[in-house]
Design a protein around this motif. Structure first.
Motif, short mmCIF file in Angstrom:
data_model
loop_
_atom_site.label_atom_id
_atom_site.label_comp_id
_atom_site.label_asym_id
_atom_site.label_seq_id
_atom_site.Cartn_x
_atom_site.Cartn_y
_atom_site.Cartn_z
N SER A 19 0.86 -1.17 0.00
CA SER A 19 0.00 0.00 0.00
C SER A 19 0.91 1.24 0.00
O SER A 19 1.98 1.20 -0.58
CB SER A 19 -0.93 -0.04 1.20
OG SER A 19 -1.84 1.04 1.15
N SER A 20 0.51 2.29 0.67
CA SER A 20 1.28 3.54 0.66
C SER A 20 2.05 3.74 1.96
O SER A 20 2.39 4.88 2.31
CB SER A 20 0.36 4.73 0.43
OG SER A 20 -0.63 4.80 1.45
N GLU A 21 2.35 2.67 2.71
CA GLU A 21 3.02 2.82 4.00
C GLU A 21 4.44 3.32 3.81
O GLU A 21 5.12 3.01 2.83
CB GLU A 21 3.01 1.51 4.78
CG GLU A 21 3.70 0.36 4.08
CD GLU A 21 2.76 -0.50 3.26
OE1 GLU A 21 3.09 -1.66 2.97
OE2 GLU A 21 1.69 0.03 2.89
N MET A 22 4.92 4.09 4.80
CA MET A 22 6.27 4.64 4.81
C MET A 22 7.07 3.98 5.92
O MET A 22 6.52 3.59 6.96
CB MET A 22 6.23 6.15 5.02
CG MET A 22 5.32 6.92 4.08
SD MET A 22 5.96 7.04 2.40
CE MET A 22 7.22 8.28 2.63
N VAL A 23 8.39 3.86 5.71
CA VAL A 23 9.27 3.24 6.70
C VAL A 23 10.49 4.12 6.90
O VAL A 23 10.87 4.90 6.02
CB VAL A 23 9.70 1.82 6.27
CG1 VAL A 23 8.51 0.88 6.25
CG2 VAL A 23 10.40 1.85 4.93
N ASN A 24 11.11 4.01 8.08
CA ASN A 24 12.33 4.74 8.39
C ASN A 24 13.54 3.98 7.83
O ASN A 24 13.67 2.78 8.05
CB ASN A 24 12.50 4.91 9.90
CG ASN A 24 11.88 6.21 10.38
OD1 ASN A 24 12.00 7.24 9.73
ND2 ASN A 24 11.21 6.15 11.51
N VAL A 25 14.40 4.69 7.12
CA VAL A 25 15.59 4.09 6.53
C VAL A 25 16.80 4.89 6.97
O VAL A 25 16.79 6.13 6.94
CB VAL A 25 15.49 4.07 4.99
CG1 VAL A 25 16.77 3.50 4.38
CG2 VAL A 25 14.29 3.26 4.54
N GLN A 26 17.85 4.19 7.40
CA GLN A 26 19.07 4.85 7.82
C GLN A 26 19.89 5.24 6.59
O GLN A 26 20.20 4.42 5.74
CB GLN A 26 19.89 3.91 8.71
CG GLN A 26 21.14 4.54 9.29
CD GLN A 26 20.83 5.62 10.32
OE1 GLN A 26 19.78 5.57 10.96
NE2 GLN A 26 21.71 6.59 10.48
N SER A 27 20.23 6.52 6.47
CA SER A 27 21.03 7.02 5.36
C SER A 27 22.21 7.81 5.89
O SER A 27 22.38 7.94 7.11
CB SER A 27 20.17 7.90 4.44
OG SER A 27 19.70 9.05 5.13
N ARG A 28 23.02 8.34 5.02
CA ARG A 28 24.20 9.09 5.45
C ARG A 28 23.83 10.35 6.21
O ARG A 28 24.54 10.78 7.10
CB ARG A 28 25.04 9.46 4.22
CG ARG A 28 25.64 8.26 3.51
CD ARG A 28 26.44 8.70 2.31
NE ARG A 28 27.01 7.57 1.59
CZ ARG A 28 27.72 7.68 0.47
NH1 ARG A 28 27.95 8.87 -0.06
NH2 ARG A 28 28.20 6.59 -0.11
N SER A 29 22.71 10.93 5.83
CA SER A 29 22.28 12.17 6.48
C SER A 29 21.38 11.93 7.69
O SER A 29 20.86 12.87 8.27
CB SER A 29 21.53 13.05 5.48
OG SER A 29 20.42 12.36 4.93
N GLY A 30 21.19 10.65 8.06
CA GLY A 30 20.34 10.34 9.21
C GLY A 30 19.15 9.50 8.79
O GLY A 30 19.11 8.90 7.71
N ASN A 31 18.14 9.45 9.65
CA ASN A 31 16.93 8.70 9.34
C ASN A 31 16.13 9.42 8.26
O ASN A 31 16.04 10.65 8.25
CB ASN A 31 16.07 8.51 10.59
CG ASN A 31 16.70 7.54 11.57
OD1 ASN A 31 17.46 6.66 11.16
ND2 ASN A 31 16.40 7.71 12.85
#
Length: 419
Positions: free
Chosen positions: A248-260
């Protein structure tokens, strides 16, 4: 147009007015096809039972033990009967060339059209459609055979052909924007297969609410139709359009270089799933035997027999024996077996690198503190005019050879002359 006749010379010509008739449809099927209902995502995706069997090979179908050799795995993909048939046909073609100077057999071959791929590193070549698993294993492939088979080369038919043995098992298929469409998604739903992939904005039946929406960075918009197919657009550096029958259209937190960072779950899963084909191409690129040739069938044979088959046997070998071995070492052992050589006859890699390479380096530090006389120039001037005069004639440099004994300071002309 009609003309009114009269006996007088001053007859008047009257033109009848043209009447426009509205077209009458026998049914409303065309209107229903052109207008498709899209609503906000409700999480009502198709109910497809996921694939629950353990990943990897079915060991009951493979007659190999844990101490299998490299050649045993390769023979599963390229059996001896296939190699013998290639030898027979090659010798037959060579005898035709010797006797007649040309082969009539090649006239019966359908030429494979060379493709121009602007976004690829190798712009021209034979196009091969591949279906790969997560480990880079090539499950199925199909060779592009030219415009004469254009009806069979549509993206939907190619995908359905490659996945014909995987229907009704609950698999998830990841495709790029050349393959993905609503038509393909609907066909795969009927076969109990999920589809996740990037989507082109000019595909037919795309929701106009999503395509025309202007987004700021980090924003997303999604729509879902009656069959549970979700089309989502997310703005990162640019607009990214994706289709999914699983999300569906759910969003998740992803760790990146600039943070979450918040990302749609569709894109996170797609980035993980699409790596299969990229991994396969990357592994095939290591020590590839492909060379430049005008013979398209030679390139195709080498790609399938010495790249795709070798990589599949390499993955199978690692899965069965659980040994840690590189693809380069695997190719080397396979080459020793195919050429009937012994490993003792293969030259060591240390022989090629036994000759040291001399490099002219620059001494770090202040120039006035680290510079010294060029050793070769000083010895030459000292032999001719003595040491005192040689000190005035010889220039001081900050470059030295890091390989020679004592690391002598040398100017560039002397370095080139000595080495």
């Amino acid at each position: 147009m009609s003309v009114h006749d009269s006996e007088s010379d001053n007859s008047e010509v009257i033109f009848a007015r043209r009447r426009y008739r509205a077209p009458i449809f026998s049914s409303s099927e065309e209107e229903e096809e052109s207008v498709e209902e899209w609503s906000d995502p409700s999480g009502n995706q198709p109910n497809i039972l996921p694939f629950v069997s353990p990943s990897g090979f079915v060991m009951d179908d493979i007659s190999l033990r844990s101490d299998a050799e490299v050649e045993h795995c390769y023979e599963l993909f390229v059996p001896d009967t296939l190699v013998e048939e290639i030898v027979v046909q090659t010798n037959f073609y060579a005898s035709q060339q010797v006797e007649t100077g040309c082969s009539k057999r090649l006239q019966k071959w359908a030429p494979t059209n060379k493709q121009y791929l602007k976004q690829k590193r190798h712009k021209y070549g034979v196009k091969i459609y591949k279906l790969c698993c997560e480990s880079g294993y090539t499950y199925a492939f199909r060779v592009y055979a030219g415009k004469s088979f254009e009806e069979e080369n549509t993206p939907t038919k190619i995908v359905m052909f490659l996945c014909r043995d995987l229907f009704h098992k609950g698999h998830t298929l990841y495709t790029d924007n050349w393959y993905t469409s609503l038509e393909l998604a609907e066909n795969l739903i009927d076969k109990n297969v999920h589809l996740v992939g990037t989507l082109r904005s000019n595909r037919r039946r795309n929701p106009p609410q999503v395509i025309s929406k202007k987004l700021k960075r980090g924003e997303a918009i999604a729509k879902q139709n009656k069959k549970g197919i979700t089309i989502l657009k997310w703005k990162d550096k640019r607009d990214i359009l994706v289709l999914s029958t699983k999300h569906s259209s759910e969003m998740v937190n992803v760790q990146s270089r600039s943070g979450n960072k918040l990302k749609p779950k569709i894109i996170v899963d797609y980035n993980r799933g699409k790596a299969a084909v990229d991994l396969s191409d990357q592994m095939n690129g290591y020590n590839s035997p492909l060379r430049r040739s005008l013979k398209w069938y030679r390139k195709l044979a080498i790609e399938l027999l010495l790249n795709t088959a070798v990589l599949n046997s390499f993955i199978l070998f690692k899965n069965i024996t659980t040994k840690r071995i590189s693809i380069t070492e695997f190719r080397k052992k396979l080459a020793v077996y195919l050429t009937n050589c012994k490993e003792a006859d293969v030259p060591s890699s240390s022989i090629a690198t036994s000759k040291k390479r001399h490099n002219l380096q620059t001494k770090p530090g202040r120039v006035s503190a680290v510079r010294k006389y060029c050793k070769s120039c000083y010895e030459e001037n000292a032999a001719q005019s003595g040491r005192k005069i040689a000190q005035n004639l010889t220039k001081q440099v900050i470059t030295f050879c890091d390989t020679c004994e004592g690391q002598p300071f040398l100017c560039l002309p002397c370095f080139n002359k000595i080495h």
